[in-house]
Design an enzyme around this catalytic site. Structure first.
Site, PDB file in Angstrom:
ATOM      1  N   GLU A  77     -59.749 -10.510  34.043  1.00 41.92           N
ATOM      2  CA  GLU A  77     -58.874  -9.423  33.594  1.00 41.92           C
ATOM      3  C   GLU A  77     -57.428  -9.542  34.063  1.00 41.92           C
ATOM      4  OE1 GLU A  77     -62.016  -9.027  34.512  1.00 41.92           O
ATOM      5  OE2 GLU A  77     -62.992  -7.553  33.233  1.00 41.92           O
ATOM      6  N   ALA A 116     -65.041  -7.231  27.290  1.00 41.44           N
ATOM      7  CA  ALA A 116     -64.721  -6.092  26.429  1.00 41.44           C
ATOM      8  C   ALA A 116     -63.895  -6.633  25.261  1.00 41.44           C
ATOM      9  CB  ALA A 116     -63.915  -5.073  27.218  1.00 41.44           C
ATOM     10  N   GLY A 123     -66.230  -7.670  31.003  1.00 40.06           N
ATOM     11  CA  GLY A 123     -67.312  -6.708  30.755  1.00 40.06           C
ATOM     12  C   GLY A 123     -68.679  -7.362  30.626  1.00 40.06           C
ATOM     13  N   GLU A 158     -69.754  -7.822  34.094  1.00 41.47           N
ATOM     14  CA  GLU A 158     -69.992  -6.467  34.621  1.00 41.47           C
ATOM     15  C   GLU A 158     -71.327  -5.909  34.111  1.00 41.47           C
ATOM     16  OE1 GLU A 158     -65.989  -5.299  33.387  1.00 41.47           O
ATOM     17  OE2 GLU A 158     -65.673  -4.512  35.409  1.00 41.47           O
TER      18      GLU A 158
HETATM   19  N1  COA Z   1     -62.552  -9.729  22.840  1.00 44.36           N
HETATM   20  C1  COA Z   1     -62.359  -9.891  21.522  1.00 44.36           C
HETATM   21  N2  COA Z   1     -62.615 -11.036  20.868  1.00 44.36           N
HETATM   22  C2  COA Z   1     -63.084 -12.068  21.608  1.00 44.36           C
HETATM   23  C3  COA Z   1     -63.297 -11.980  22.994  1.00 44.36           C
HETATM   24  C4  COA Z   1     -63.000 -10.740  23.614  1.00 44.36           C
HETATM   25  N3  COA Z   1     -63.202 -10.529  24.922  1.00 44.36           N
HETATM   26  N4  COA Z   1     -63.738 -13.169  23.441  1.00 44.36           N
HETATM   27  C5  COA Z   1     -63.817 -13.982  22.376  1.00 44.36           C
HETATM   28  N5  COA Z   1     -63.430 -13.317  21.264  1.00 44.36           N
HETATM   29  C6  COA Z   1     -63.345 -13.831  19.879  1.00 44.36           C
HETATM   30  C7  COA Z   1     -62.128 -14.699  19.671  1.00 44.36           C
HETATM   31  O1  COA Z   1     -60.979 -13.920  19.411  1.00 44.36           O
HETATM   32  C8  COA Z   1     -62.563 -15.520  18.477  1.00 44.36           C
HETATM   33  O2  COA Z   1     -62.467 -14.720  17.328  1.00 44.36           O
HETATM   34  P1  COA Z   1     -61.803 -15.337  15.969  1.00 44.36           P
HETATM   35  O3  COA Z   1     -62.679 -16.510  15.620  1.00 44.36           O
HETATM   36  O4  COA Z   1     -61.890 -14.211  14.987  1.00 44.36           O
HETATM   37  O5  COA Z   1     -60.411 -15.750  16.329  1.00 44.36           O
HETATM   38  C9  COA Z   1     -64.050 -15.723  18.727  1.00 44.36           C
HETATM   39  O6  COA Z   1     -64.444 -14.685  19.631  1.00 44.36           O
HETATM   40  C10 COA Z   1     -64.386 -17.056  19.375  1.00 44.36           C
HETATM   41  O7  COA Z   1     -63.630 -17.189  20.574  1.00 44.36           O
HETATM   42  P2  COA Z   1     -62.668 -18.434  20.896  1.00 44.36           P
HETATM   43  O8  COA Z   1     -61.645 -17.983  21.882  1.00 44.36           O
HETATM   44  O9  COA Z   1     -62.178 -19.059  19.649  1.00 44.36           O
HETATM   45  O10 COA Z   1     -63.728 -19.422  21.593  1.00 44.36           O
HETATM   46  P3  COA Z   1     -63.390 -20.567  22.639  1.00 44.36           P
HETATM   47  O11 COA Z   1     -64.656 -21.374  22.761  1.00 44.36           O
HETATM   48  O12 COA Z   1     -62.151 -21.282  22.287  1.00 44.36           O
HETATM   49  O13 COA Z   1     -63.145 -19.821  24.041  1.00 44.36           O
HETATM   50  C11 COA Z   1     -63.558 -18.155  25.746  1.00 44.36           C
HETATM   51  C12 COA Z   1     -64.159 -19.090  24.668  1.00 44.36           C
HETATM   52  C13 COA Z   1     -64.688 -17.281  26.271  1.00 44.36           C
HETATM   53  C14 COA Z   1     -62.999 -19.000  26.909  1.00 44.36           C
HETATM   54  C15 COA Z   1     -62.432 -17.312  25.117  1.00 44.36           C
HETATM   55  O14 COA Z   1     -62.944 -16.687  23.932  1.00 44.36           O
HETATM   56  C16 COA Z   1     -61.919 -16.211  26.012  1.00 44.36           C
HETATM   57  O15 COA Z   1     -61.174 -16.485  26.936  1.00 44.36           O
HETATM   58  N6  COA Z   1     -62.277 -14.937  25.719  1.00 44.36           N
HETATM   59  C17 COA Z   1     -61.744 -13.796  26.401  1.00 44.36           C
HETATM   60  C18 COA Z   1     -62.383 -13.673  27.780  1.00 44.36           C
HETATM   61  C19 COA Z   1     -61.787 -12.497  28.526  1.00 44.36           C
HETATM   62  O16 COA Z   1     -60.645 -12.482  28.910  1.00 44.36           O
HETATM   63  N7  COA Z   1     -62.638 -11.479  28.756  1.00 44.36           N
HETATM   64  C20 COA Z   1     -62.252 -10.318  29.494  1.00 44.36           C
HETATM   65  C21 COA Z   1     -61.835  -9.247  28.578  1.00 44.36           C
HETATM   66  S1  COA Z   1     -61.297  -7.804  29.477  1.00 44.36           S
END
Ligand code: COA
Length: 260
Positions: A135, A66, A112, A115
Site C-alpha cells: 500500500e 483491494a 487486501g 489481509e
Molecule cells: N485492483 C484493481 N485491479 C487490479 C488489481 C488491484 N489491486 N491488481 C490487478 N488488477 C488488474 C490489473 O489492472 C489488470 O487489469 P487489466 O487487464 O484490465 O489492465 C489485471 O488485474 C491483471 O493485472 P496485471 O497488473 O496486468 O498483471 P501482472 O502479472 O503484470 O502483475 C501484480 C501482477 C499483482 C504484480 C500487479 O497486478 C499489481 O501490482 N497489482 C496491484 C497490487 C497492489 O498494489 N495491491 C494493493 C492494493 S491496495
C-alpha cells in the site's frame, strides 16, 4: 445462492469459497466484499458446514488487493469509511467467525488479499504464492487490519520492513516467518487444505468456536484472554458435545458430536 464474483460450494462438511474475478486477479471491489460477507455468513449459520476454505480462482492470484480503480479518487472521509466498512463486513467478521476458516493462498496475496488471508484462522500456501502489503507504494497504508495482524503473525520488525518496503515475500519465506503453516504444490493445495479441514471437522464444533473466542480475546483491546479462556472453558461443560466427548472417551468409542 448464486453470486457474480465468488463461488461457494459444500462437500463433506467443508464449504469452499472461491473469489472468482481472475481477469482482475481477484481484486476485492465492494460488490465482491458484500458477496463474501453473505457467503461467509451463510456458511457460518449452515449446520452442515464444519470448516470454511477461502481461495482464489485461477493459478495466478489469491487476491491482488483491494480494487484500486474503486477508491483512486476518494476523499479523506470516504477513505476512512472504506476501511471501516471493509473491516466490519469482511476482515473482522471472518476473524471472529465461529466456524474455522482456512485460507488456501494460491498465488499473489497482496494488500487486501494478504489481509483476508491473515483474517482467516490460519493459512496454507502453494509454492507459487507471493505475499505483501504494497500500500505505501500507492501512497496509502493497509486499511483492512494489515498493520495489526501482520505484526501479530510475524513480529513487529519483520512487519515494519515488509510494509515500509512494499515488498513481497515468497511462500518459503512466509513459512519461515510463520505467516503460513504449510507450503505445497499448486496442484496439492486444496487437497492439503481439505485434509486439514477434515481433521478439524471430526472435533466438537462448539469447543472449536470457544477456542476461537478465547484465542482472539488475547488480541483484543479491553479483553483479558485468560479470563475469556476461563469463561469459554466453563461454557463447554454445559454442552452436549462435552458430554458426548467425555462419555465416548470413557466408553472407548469414537465420539459423534451433536454440535451443540
Ligand atoms: N485492483 C484493481 N485491479 C487490479 C488489481 C488491484 N489491486 N491488481 C490487478 N488488477 C488488474 C490489473 O489492472 C489488470 O487489469 P487489466 O487487464 O484490465 O489492465 C489485471 O488485474 C491483471 O493485472 P496485471 O497488473 O496486468 O498483471 P501482472 O502479472 O503484470 O502483475 C501484480 C501482477 C499483482 C504484480 C500487479 O497486478 C499489481 O501490482 N497489482 C496491484 C497490487 C497492489 O498494489 N495491491 C494493493 C492494493 S491496495
Amino acid at each position: 445462492m448464486s453470486y457474480t464474483n465468488i463461488l461457494s460450494q459444500i462437500q463433506n462438511g467443508i464449504t469452499t469459497i472461491t473469489i472468482n474475478r481472475p481477469s482482475k486477479l481477484n481484486a476485492l471491489n465492494s460488490h465482491t466484499i458484500e458477496e463474501l460477507h453473505t457467503a461467509f455468513q451463510q456458511a457460518d449459520t449452515d449446520t452442515q458446514t464444519k470448516v470454511i476454505i477461502v481461495t482464489g480462482s485461477g493459478n495466478k492470484a489469491f487476491v491482488a488487493g483491494a480494487d484500486i480503480s474503486e477508491f483512486a479518487d476518494f476523499s479523506v472521509a470516504q477513505g476512512a469509511e472504506l476501511a471501516a466498512q471493509g473491516q466490519a463486513l469482511l476482515f473482522d467478521f471472518v476473524a471472529n467467525l465461529q466456524t474455522p476458516v482456512i485460507a488456501a493462498v494460491n498465488g499473489f496475496a497482496l494488500g487486501g488479499g494478504l489481509e483476508l488471508a491473515m483474517a482467516a484462522h490460519f493459512r496454507v500456501a502453494s509454492d507459487t504464492a507471493k505475499m505483501g502489503l504494497p500500500e505505501v507504494s500507492l501512497g496509502v497504508i493497509p486499511g483492512y487490519g494489515g498493520t495489526q495482524r501482520l505484526p501479530q503473525l510475524i513480529g513487529k520488525g519483520r512487519a515494519m520492513e515488509l510494509i515500509m518496503t512494499a515488498g513481497m515475500i515468497d511462500a518459503a519465506k512466509a513459512y519461515e516467518f510463520g505467516l503460513v503453516n504449510h507450503v505445497t504444490t499448486p496442484e496439492e493445495l486444496l487437497t492439503l487444505a481439505n485434509k486439514i479441514a477434515g481433521k478439524i471437522a471430526r472435533n466438537s464444533s462448539v469447543a472449536i468456536a470457544a477456542a476461537i473466542n478465547a484465542v482472539n480475546a488475547g488480541f483484543m483491546d479491553g479483553k483479558n484472554g485468560f479470563e475469556a479462556e476461563i469463561s469459554e472453558f466453563g461454557m463447554c461443560f454445559g454442552t452436549a458435545d462435552f458430554k458426548e466427548g467425555t462419555q465416548a472417551f470413557l466408553g472407548k468409542r469414537k465420539p459423534v458430536f451433536p454440535g451443540n
